[in-house]
Design an enzyme around this catalytic site. Sequence first.
Site, PDB file in Angstrom:
ATOM      1  N   ASP A   5       0.832  -1.210   0.000  1.00  0.00           N
ATOM      2  CA  ASP A   5       0.000   0.000   0.000  1.00  0.00           C
ATOM      3  C   ASP A   5       0.866   1.260   0.000  1.00  0.00           C
ATOM      4  O   ASP A   5       1.998   1.245   0.474  1.00  0.00           O
ATOM      5  CB  ASP A   5      -0.898  -0.040   1.245  1.00  0.00           C
ATOM      6  N   HIS A  65       2.973   3.482  -8.777  1.00  0.00           N
ATOM      7  CA  HIS A  65       2.761   2.054  -9.065  1.00  0.00           C
ATOM      8  C   HIS A  65       3.960   1.496  -9.837  1.00  0.00           C
ATOM      9  O   HIS A  65       4.386   0.358  -9.600  1.00  0.00           O
ATOM     10  CB  HIS A  65       1.476   1.853  -9.864  1.00  0.00           C
ATOM     11  N   LEU A  92      10.723 -20.584  -5.673  1.00  0.00           N
ATOM     12  CA  LEU A  92       9.868 -19.634  -4.955  1.00  0.00           C
ATOM     13  C   LEU A  92       8.451 -19.744  -5.522  1.00  0.00           C
ATOM     14  O   LEU A  92       8.257 -19.687  -6.732  1.00  0.00           O
ATOM     15  CB  LEU A  92      10.377 -18.185  -5.151  1.00  0.00           C
TER      16      LEU A  92
HETATM   17  C1  FPP Z   1      -1.754   0.346  -3.362  1.00  0.00           C
HETATM   18  O1  FPP Z   1      -1.264   1.679  -3.339  1.00  0.00           O
HETATM   19  C2  FPP Z   1      -1.228  -0.378  -4.490  1.00  0.00           C
HETATM   20  C3  FPP Z   1      -1.946  -0.912  -5.526  1.00  0.00           C
HETATM   21  C4  FPP Z   1      -3.414  -0.814  -5.624  1.00  0.00           C
HETATM   22  C5  FPP Z   1      -1.291  -1.581  -6.636  1.00  0.00           C
HETATM   23  C6  FPP Z   1      -0.151  -2.488  -6.284  1.00  0.00           C
HETATM   24  C7  FPP Z   1       0.547  -2.782  -7.524  1.00  0.00           C
HETATM   25  C8  FPP Z   1       1.881  -2.793  -7.707  1.00  0.00           C
HETATM   26  C9  FPP Z   1       2.892  -2.578  -6.653  1.00  0.00           C
HETATM   27  C10 FPP Z   1       2.408  -2.990  -9.048  1.00  0.00           C
HETATM   28  C11 FPP Z   1       2.504  -4.296  -9.673  1.00  0.00           C
HETATM   29  C12 FPP Z   1       2.485  -5.563  -8.965  1.00  0.00           C
HETATM   30  C13 FPP Z   1       2.911  -6.707  -9.556  1.00  0.00           C
HETATM   31  C14 FPP Z   1       2.790  -7.983  -8.834  1.00  0.00           C
HETATM   32  C15 FPP Z   1       3.510  -6.719 -10.892  1.00  0.00           C
HETATM   33  P1  FPP Z   1      -2.333   2.836  -3.375  1.00  0.00           P
HETATM   34  O2  FPP Z   1      -2.506   3.262  -4.776  1.00  0.00           O
HETATM   35  O3  FPP Z   1      -3.573   2.374  -2.697  1.00  0.00           O
HETATM   36  O4  FPP Z   1      -1.647   3.940  -2.527  1.00  0.00           O
HETATM   37  P2  FPP Z   1      -2.421   5.065  -1.728  1.00  0.00           P
HETATM   38  O5  FPP Z   1      -3.132   4.359  -0.618  1.00  0.00           O
HETATM   39  O6  FPP Z   1      -1.311   5.918  -1.253  1.00  0.00           O
HETATM   40  O7  FPP Z   1      -3.345   5.746  -2.669  1.00  0.00           O
END
Ligand code: FPP
Length: 243
Positions: free
Chosen positions: A21, A38, A132
Amino acid sequence: MANTRVAHFKPTASHVAIIMDGNGRWAVRRGMPRLAGHAKGVERVRDVIKACPDLNVSHLTLYAFSTENWKRSEDEVAGLMRLFRRYIKKESAKLVEAGVNLRFIGNRMRLDRDLQEMMAWVEELTSDNDKLYLTVALDYGGRDEIIRATRRVAAKVAAGELTESQIDEATLSAHMDTGGLPDPDLVLRTSGEVRVSNFLLWQAAYAEYNFLDICWPDFTAEVFADCIRNYNTRERRFGAAVG
Ligand code: FPP
């Protein structure tokens, strides 16, 4: 008493699950678009996967897109889907080389057909690997998964393949998207939020949790190693008495 002794042991975190997150906040604080956060997050995914063998982590489960994430702007959802496609395309050879067995959990029927096909392709490509076990939760929600597992079990009861009295924890576990995988030992969440957010509700019943005050793009291999070391000093009792 024998049970108490069995229940006390110094564990190693062989299955780590992560709620990644804080990408959006990380980017916005730097005056960048949320998608840049992201994209940075993908780099951290790479680092963490690479660090697993040295830390004796055999199973890694990552929360990449929740059933609730569809509520985000069309642009952000499309951008995330582009990142997932690019990740599979760009990383598949490296995953094979590193012996990673990749599988997806979640309700993939709502994803675009071409992405579904890529996911099935990379799962098949990596299916013989065992260095893994990487599980990526995509369009995943714990309650949604429990409902789908319950429907699978109910269908078997209706077909006469299972009786009602045969339904126990092992049966339900086997019908979850994670069927065959061990339960997580440790669940990490970045960004400072102290919530479970519908992640592995069934599987994490006895997991240890560690909520970190940093955003996912700041989660380095060193931070990961600290989390594992910290976990390895904890004692898990699975409900047994202290002492
Ligand atoms: C939460 O941060 C994150 C996500 C919804 C996306 C997670 C995805 C990745 C790290 C990229 C790709 C993953 C793989 C496995 C290739 P947020 O956007 O909710 O952050 P915020 O709470 O600060 O808005």
